[in-house]
Enzyme design. Sequence first.
Site, PDB file in Angstrom:
ATOM      1  CG  ASP A  15      -8.679  79.277 -30.707  1.00 26.88           C
ATOM      2  OD1 ASP A  15      -8.451  77.986 -30.592  1.00 26.88           O
ATOM      3  OD2 ASP A  15      -8.103  79.615 -31.914  1.00 26.88           O
ATOM      4  CE  LYS A  75      -7.943  76.251 -33.230  1.00 30.14           C
ATOM      5  NZ  LYS A  75      -7.241  77.345 -33.913  1.00 30.14           N
ATOM      6  CB  CYS A 106      -8.874  80.539 -35.010  1.00 31.24           C
ATOM      7  SG  CYS A 106      -6.749  80.631 -34.935  1.00 31.24           S
TER       8      CYS A 106
END
Length: 177
Positions: A15, A75, A106
């Site tokens: 991310d 996701k 995350c």
Amino acid sequence: MLTLEAARSELLIIDIQTRLMPAIQEGPAVLARARQLVTAADRLGVPLLATEQNPAGLGPTVAGLLPEGAEVLRKMSFDALGAPAIAARLTGDRTLVIAGCEAHVCVLQTVLGLLRRGRRVQVVADAVGSRHAANRKAALKRMRQAGAGIVTTEMVLFEWLGSAEHPAFREIVALIK
């Protein structure tokens, strides 16, 4: 395995996205370290996977971070293993070297999920970030307590090289100078 080996590693970039990075404390440094890891992985043949959390909200992976054709999986779950395509992709016995954001959301949840599945995990401390230093610090401590190794970018690069005689030594060392 105490020392990382390029042939037995996989790099997971979590991310590092355009709308998230401006909010990350020391975001430019985290991004620079992630770039070093990605470049070294590409040069040394270390498999690479990147994730994007809710790309409609957080935007795509930062431009120029990944080599052309790199595998990027989307996701919505904070633990990347909550996405079936990512869980299926993260099988095998390679040590996962992890960089990304946010360390306490995350990254942490993915690391805990991987450890629960018996995977070896090394978190690159200077290549993970959070909006607040306290969250990053607590996440690194929790990941270490759960069984993840905590390393730095330079540790990874030099362990992947193994020797100053490696054909890519000068190229990889140039990344950190």
